[in-house]
Write a protein that holds these residues in place. Structure first.
Motif, short mmCIF file in Angstrom:
data_model
loop_
_atom_site.label_atom_id
_atom_site.label_comp_id
_atom_site.label_asym_id
_atom_site.label_seq_id
_atom_site.Cartn_x
_atom_site.Cartn_y
_atom_site.Cartn_z
N THR A 20 0.83 -1.22 0.00
CA THR A 20 0.00 0.00 0.00
C THR A 20 0.86 1.27 0.00
O THR A 20 0.38 2.34 0.37
CB THR A 20 -0.97 0.02 1.20
N ALA A 23 1.98 3.37 -5.41
CA ALA A 23 0.76 3.85 -6.05
C ALA A 23 -0.29 4.33 -5.04
O ALA A 23 -1.12 5.19 -5.36
CB ALA A 23 0.18 2.76 -6.93
N PHE A 189 10.87 -5.10 -2.97
CA PHE A 189 9.86 -4.20 -3.52
C PHE A 189 10.39 -3.70 -4.84
O PHE A 189 11.59 -3.85 -5.15
CB PHE A 189 9.51 -3.05 -2.56
N LEU A 192 8.95 -5.30 -10.28
CA LEU A 192 8.53 -5.28 -11.68
C LEU A 192 9.16 -4.12 -12.45
O LEU A 192 8.79 -3.85 -13.60
CB LEU A 192 6.99 -5.19 -11.76
N THR A 242 2.02 -4.69 -6.02
CA THR A 242 0.71 -4.06 -5.87
C THR A 242 0.04 -3.95 -7.23
O THR A 242 0.71 -4.07 -8.26
CB THR A 242 0.84 -2.67 -5.19
N LYS A 245 -5.73 -3.39 -10.27
CA LYS A 245 -6.63 -4.17 -11.12
C LYS A 245 -6.81 -5.61 -10.62
O LYS A 245 -5.81 -6.30 -10.38
CB LYS A 245 -6.07 -4.22 -12.54
N ARG A 248 -4.94 -8.29 -12.68
CA ARG A 248 -3.50 -8.38 -12.45
C ARG A 248 -3.19 -8.98 -11.07
O ARG A 248 -2.21 -9.71 -10.91
CB ARG A 248 -2.87 -7.00 -12.59
N PHE A 281 13.87 3.63 -6.65
CA PHE A 281 13.60 4.47 -5.48
C PHE A 281 14.85 5.20 -5.05
O PHE A 281 15.87 4.57 -4.77
CB PHE A 281 13.02 3.64 -4.33
N1 NAP Z 1 10.26 -0.71 2.15
C1 NAP Z 1 10.30 0.27 1.29
O1 NAP Z 1 11.06 1.25 1.44
C2 NAP Z 1 9.39 0.22 0.10
C3 NAP Z 1 9.60 1.08 -1.01
C4 NAP Z 1 8.74 0.98 -2.10
C5 NAP Z 1 7.70 0.06 -2.07
N2 NAP Z 1 7.50 -0.73 -1.00
C6 NAP Z 1 6.35 -1.68 -0.92
O2 NAP Z 1 6.30 -2.45 -2.09
C7 NAP Z 1 5.00 -2.33 -2.69
C8 NAP Z 1 5.06 -2.56 -4.18
O3 NAP Z 1 5.95 -1.62 -4.73
P1 NAP Z 1 6.06 -1.33 -6.27
O4 NAP Z 1 4.92 -0.48 -6.72
O5 NAP Z 1 7.42 -0.82 -6.46
O6 NAP Z 1 5.88 -2.80 -6.91
P2 NAP Z 1 6.08 -3.35 -8.37
O7 NAP Z 1 5.65 -4.78 -8.28
O8 NAP Z 1 7.43 -3.06 -8.92
O9 NAP Z 1 5.07 -2.51 -9.26
C9 NAP Z 1 3.69 -2.59 -9.10
C10 NAP Z 1 3.06 -1.68 -10.14
O10 NAP Z 1 3.33 -2.24 -11.42
C11 NAP Z 1 2.22 -1.97 -12.26
N3 NAP Z 1 2.23 -3.05 -13.28
C12 NAP Z 1 2.24 -4.38 -13.07
N4 NAP Z 1 2.30 -5.05 -14.24
C13 NAP Z 1 2.32 -4.11 -15.21
C14 NAP Z 1 2.38 -4.17 -16.63
N5 NAP Z 1 2.42 -5.34 -17.27
N6 NAP Z 1 2.39 -3.00 -17.29
C15 NAP Z 1 2.34 -1.82 -16.65
N7 NAP Z 1 2.29 -1.70 -15.30
C16 NAP Z 1 2.27 -2.83 -14.60
C17 NAP Z 1 1.04 -2.00 -11.34
O11 NAP Z 1 0.10 -1.08 -11.88
P3 NAP Z 1 -1.46 -1.43 -12.08
O12 NAP Z 1 -2.16 -0.78 -10.93
O13 NAP Z 1 -1.79 -0.79 -13.38
O14 NAP Z 1 -1.61 -2.91 -12.08
C18 NAP Z 1 1.59 -1.53 -10.00
O15 NAP Z 1 1.31 -0.15 -9.76
C19 NAP Z 1 4.54 -0.94 -2.25
O16 NAP Z 1 3.15 -0.78 -2.37
C20 NAP Z 1 5.02 -0.94 -0.82
O17 NAP Z 1 4.14 -1.67 0.00
C21 NAP Z 1 8.33 -0.69 0.08
#
Ligand code: NAP
Length: 289
Positions: A20, A23, A189, A192, A242, A245, A248, A281
């Motif tokens: 969470t 996004a 994290f 993708l 995350t 959809k 997904r 990040f």
């Molecule tokens: N500990 C930390 O410092 C830290 C830092 C960053 C994140 N996090 C955690 O990790 C979680 C996930 O992070 P992340 O967003 O970086 O994860 P991610 O798995 O790299 O990316 C997820 C995003 O990818 C999009 N996506 C997936 N498949 C796709 C495709 N084929 N084409 C286009 N877009 C696609 C999704 O959008 P759609 O909504 O369109 O599916 C979603 O917003 C965060 O929510 C948080 O809880 C932790």
């Protein structure tokens, strides 16, 4: 089908979590978390810093799922007020989440506790002993931070959640090796990133090739995201992702049914990833950009 990763303290966590942050950062996560749970996620990853723990709590309640069937991770932010402790911060998070305990509590970022990491870790151990957190761990910790904590730890961190995908794999290898040596589960994290944030890089062709082979073996569609998630899982990494959809969300969970990558395919992704260094990040730690 649930699949779990065993932790060094005897507990276990589901291999994939719905996040969470990113996004949903600073936004109400009720609908998204509810959608994730309704579609099969049982592990939710949040943080004090995301500013949406209360909405995560609402979604948990609305889901109607027994607490024992869900796994909740939250993270310690900066201690802002004089007198604020790890315990008081966790109690505030628990109140927002409307929970008695979390399954894992992580120190979100070592840069938020300069000169105080060892004290913070001792306090983390106390909240585990008290049962407010079943397991304790860290996030964005690299070898030097882990060494600092381990030099005073009586409880070894169970998890280290870091940015992890092929374009940072090479630079993260010492941390992953250190985690492994000490029985710490590495969690990812931003996994993708090669397809979401840095498309057009050297890993793309490898993903396409592996995806085609997997589809042939499986006799059913396999997505690019599933190739990356499978690669992380086969490396023993706990995946945090995350999506907005439902389709997904189901696709991520369905990765468990995708056939294994061969050793050559695993190495191909690693080799292609090593051709480019890209971090999604911006680190609060300049040495780890
Ligand atoms: N500990 C930390 O410092 C830290 C830092 C960053 C994140 N996090 C955690 O990790 C979680 C996930 O992070 P992340 O967003 O970086 O994860 P991610 O798995 O790299 O990316 C997820 C995003 O990818 C999009 N996506 C997936 N498949 C796709 C495709 N084929 N084409 C286009 N877009 C696609 C999704 O959008 P759609 O909504 O369109 O599916 C979603 O917003 C965060 O929510 C948080 O809880 C932790």
């Amino acid at each position: 089908m649930a699949s779990f990763i065993h932790l060094n303290d005897g507990n276990q966590l589901p291999w994939i979590a719905f996040g969470t942050g990113t996004a949903l950062y600073g936004r109400d996560a009720t609908e998204s978390v509810l959608r994730a749970i309704d579609n099969g996620f049982i592990h939710i990853d949040t943080a004090e810093t995301y500013g949406n723990e209360a909405s995560v709590g609402r979604a948990i309640k609305l889901s109607g799922k027994p607490r024992s069937e869900l796994y909740i991770t939250t993270k310690l932010g900066k201690l802002q007020q004089p007198g604020e402790t790890v315990r008081s911060a966790l109690l505030t998070s628990l109140k927002k989440l409307n929970l008695d305990y979390v399954d894992s509590y992580l120190v979100h970022n070592p840069a938020r506790h300069p000169g105080r990491l060892q004290q913070i870790w001792k306090e983390m151990e106390e909240v585990k002993r008290e049962g407010l957190a079943k397991s304790i761990g860290v996030s964005n910790f690299y070898v030097e931070h882990l060494e600092e904590v381990l030099s005073v730890a009586t409880i070894i961190p169970a998890v280290n959640q870091i940015e992890l995908h092929p374009y940072v794999w090479k630079s993260a290898k010492p941390t992953i090796a250190f985690d492994k040596e000490h029985g710490i589960v590495t969690s990812s994290f931003s996994g993708l990133s090669p397809i979401v944030r840095f498309p057009g890089g050297p890993v793309d062709a490898a993903i396409k090739q592996i995806r085609a082979r997997l589809e042939k073996t499986r006799g059913a569609p396999v997505s690019d995201a599933q190739v990356l998630i499978k690669w992380l899982k086969q490396n023993g990494i706990l995946v945090v992702t995350t999506s907005s959809k439902a389709e997904r969300i189901r696709e991520y969970l369905d990765t468990i049914n995708v056939p294994d990558l061969t050793e050559e395919e695993m190495k191909l992704i690693e080799a292609k990833g090593a051709e480019l260094h890209r971090k999604a990040f911006v680190s609060l730690l300049p040495a780890y950009l």
